[in-house]
Design a protein around this motif. Sequence first.
Motif, PDB file in Angstrom:
ATOM      1  N   PRO A  99       0.825  -1.221   0.000  1.00  0.00           N
ATOM      2  CA  PRO A  99       0.000   0.000   0.000  1.00  0.00           C
ATOM      3  C   PRO A  99       0.856   1.267   0.000  1.00  0.00           C
ATOM      4  O   PRO A  99       2.042   1.243   0.352  1.00  0.00           O
ATOM      5  CB  PRO A  99      -0.803  -0.128   1.300  1.00  0.00           C
ATOM      6  CG  PRO A  99       0.079  -0.933   2.195  1.00  0.00           C
ATOM      7  CD  PRO A  99       0.810  -1.906   1.304  1.00  0.00           C
ATOM      8  N   ARG A 100       0.229   2.344  -0.416  1.00  0.00           N
ATOM      9  CA  ARG A 100       0.862   3.655  -0.329  1.00  0.00           C
ATOM     10  C   ARG A 100       0.621   4.220   1.071  1.00  0.00           C
ATOM     11  O   ARG A 100      -0.511   4.213   1.567  1.00  0.00           O
ATOM     12  CB  ARG A 100       0.305   4.605  -1.388  1.00  0.00           C
ATOM     13  CG  ARG A 100       0.679   4.231  -2.809  1.00  0.00           C
ATOM     14  CD  ARG A 100       0.377   5.383  -3.770  1.00  0.00           C
ATOM     15  NE  ARG A 100      -1.062   5.615  -3.857  1.00  0.00           N
ATOM     16  CZ  ARG A 100      -1.836   5.183  -4.844  1.00  0.00           C
ATOM     17  NH1 ARG A 100      -1.307   4.471  -5.827  1.00  0.00           N
ATOM     18  NH2 ARG A 100      -3.122   5.447  -4.868  1.00  0.00           N
ATOM     19  N   GLN A 101       1.651   4.728   1.678  1.00  0.00           N
ATOM     20  CA  GLN A 101       1.562   5.278   3.022  1.00  0.00           C
ATOM     21  C   GLN A 101       1.755   6.794   2.961  1.00  0.00           C
ATOM     22  O   GLN A 101       2.716   7.277   2.379  1.00  0.00           O
ATOM     23  CB  GLN A 101       2.638   4.656   3.929  1.00  0.00           C
ATOM     24  CG  GLN A 101       2.550   3.140   4.066  1.00  0.00           C
ATOM     25  CD  GLN A 101       1.436   2.711   5.003  1.00  0.00           C
ATOM     26  OE1 GLN A 101       0.833   3.527   5.700  1.00  0.00           O
ATOM     27  NE2 GLN A 101       1.149   1.412   5.027  1.00  0.00           N
ATOM     28  N   TYR A 102       0.789   7.512   3.557  1.00  0.00           N
ATOM     29  CA  TYR A 102       0.864   8.961   3.621  1.00  0.00           C
ATOM     30  C   TYR A 102       0.905   9.372   5.089  1.00  0.00           C
ATOM     31  O   TYR A 102      -0.016   9.064   5.862  1.00  0.00           O
ATOM     32  CB  TYR A 102      -0.325   9.611   2.933  1.00  0.00           C
ATOM     33  CG  TYR A 102      -0.485   9.222   1.478  1.00  0.00           C
ATOM     34  CD1 TYR A 102       0.490   9.555   0.554  1.00  0.00           C
ATOM     35  CD2 TYR A 102      -1.601   8.517   1.050  1.00  0.00           C
ATOM     36  CE1 TYR A 102       0.356   9.201  -0.782  1.00  0.00           C
ATOM     37  CE2 TYR A 102      -1.744   8.157  -0.282  1.00  0.00           C
ATOM     38  CZ  TYR A 102      -0.762   8.509  -1.186  1.00  0.00           C
ATOM     39  OH  TYR A 102      -0.897   8.153  -2.505  1.00  0.00           O
ATOM     40  N   ALA A 103       1.972  10.038   5.461  1.00  0.00           N
ATOM     41  CA  ALA A 103       2.132  10.470   6.848  1.00  0.00           C
ATOM     42  C   ALA A 103       1.734  11.940   6.995  1.00  0.00           C
ATOM     43  O   ALA A 103       1.882  12.739   6.059  1.00  0.00           O
ATOM     44  CB  ALA A 103       3.579  10.261   7.308  1.00  0.00           C
ATOM     45  N   THR A 161      -1.940  10.769  11.749  1.00  0.00           N
ATOM     46  CA  THR A 161      -0.593  10.198  11.837  1.00  0.00           C
ATOM     47  C   THR A 161      -0.202   9.529  10.524  1.00  0.00           C
ATOM     48  O   THR A 161       0.897   9.757  10.005  1.00  0.00           O
ATOM     49  CB  THR A 161      -0.525   9.178  12.986  1.00  0.00           C
ATOM     50  OG1 THR A 161      -0.923   9.825  14.192  1.00  0.00           O
ATOM     51  CG2 THR A 161       0.878   8.631  13.139  1.00  0.00           C
ATOM     52  N   SER A 162      -1.085   8.698   9.962  1.00  0.00           N
ATOM     53  CA  SER A 162      -0.805   8.045   8.687  1.00  0.00           C
ATOM     54  C   SER A 162      -2.107   7.576   8.053  1.00  0.00           C
ATOM     55  O   SER A 162      -3.095   7.311   8.747  1.00  0.00           O
ATOM     56  CB  SER A 162       0.145   6.848   8.861  1.00  0.00           C
ATOM     57  OG  SER A 162      -0.494   5.808   9.573  1.00  0.00           O
ATOM     58  N   VAL A 163      -2.078   7.499   6.732  1.00  0.00           N
ATOM     59  CA  VAL A 163      -3.198   6.974   5.952  1.00  0.00           C
ATOM     60  C   VAL A 163      -2.634   5.939   4.986  1.00  0.00           C
ATOM     61  O   VAL A 163      -1.693   6.225   4.244  1.00  0.00           O
ATOM     62  CB  VAL A 163      -3.937   8.087   5.180  1.00  0.00           C
ATOM     63  CG1 VAL A 163      -5.082   7.480   4.354  1.00  0.00           C
ATOM     64  CG2 VAL A 163      -4.467   9.149   6.121  1.00  0.00           C
ATOM     65  N   SER A 164      -3.200   4.719   5.014  1.00  0.00           N
ATOM     66  CA  SER A 164      -2.752   3.632   4.143  1.00  0.00           C
ATOM     67  C   SER A 164      -3.778   3.427   3.042  1.00  0.00           C
ATOM     68  O   SER A 164      -4.958   3.221   3.308  1.00  0.00           O
ATOM     69  CB  SER A 164      -2.581   2.346   4.956  1.00  0.00           C
ATOM     70  OG  SER A 164      -2.246   1.267   4.116  1.00  0.00           O
TER      71      SER A 164
END
Length: 249
Positions: free
Chosen positions: A113-117, A166-169
């Motif tokens: 997955p793409r991780q967005y912090a 904090t983060s979105v996957s």
Amino acid sequence: MQDYYRLLGVPFTASQLEIERAYQQQKARLSRRTADPAMQARLQEVHTGYEILGHPGRRLAYNVLLAQEPPAPAPPPSALQLMLARYAPAARWLNAALVAFCLLLALDWALPPRQYANEVVLVRQIVSVSSSASDPQMAYDVTTPRTTFRVPSRFGHRVRKGQRLTSVSQTPLLGIVRRIVSPPTAPGEPAEIKVSGGTIYGSFSLLPVMLLIVAGLGLLPGRSPELRVNTAVVGALLAVVALVVLVWF
């Protein structure tokens, strides 16, 4: 030519004892209704059949004549069979598309997955997710700079406008948000937030598996038109449910 084997209800290889027994059973059954002209005619046919098959010489000659008879023509297809045959090619293509959809879901789930912090909540809009007026249920459609997702209303205090997550996957192909982490606001509260859409890979993961099995059956070679159409119909219904899960849940 009358098929006396079928009339007496015995196979072509029946013994003389089996023919005798079948004749007596037919005779006893039909004799009880001799007042009926149709039963009288049938009883006479049974008697004629026994006279032929019960005599070895006559039976041999009858078998030779029966073997020379042309096969009975196949009955013409019914209107339902013609309709199924007409829609079978389209059903096969639909099954292929459904299989491709399942493979896309599988690939989307398997890829990293793409991780967005540190995603900032830009928009938080309340929406209704219940079709019943007596039991209204609300949720929030949330937009960040790189993602869009929906969370149940009970997590609304964790995704306020301007709040930093904090983060979105997010899955790489379909862009389905599967996991959100936000700082807890109360002791003992989990950091992870449940989101809609990602449940197709969680509690509803059996749905794509069922869809793949049904659509795959319709693609197997040598399947009848009825099976191809039926699997396409069932597969389409499962696909609709899967899309509802993606969008609604």
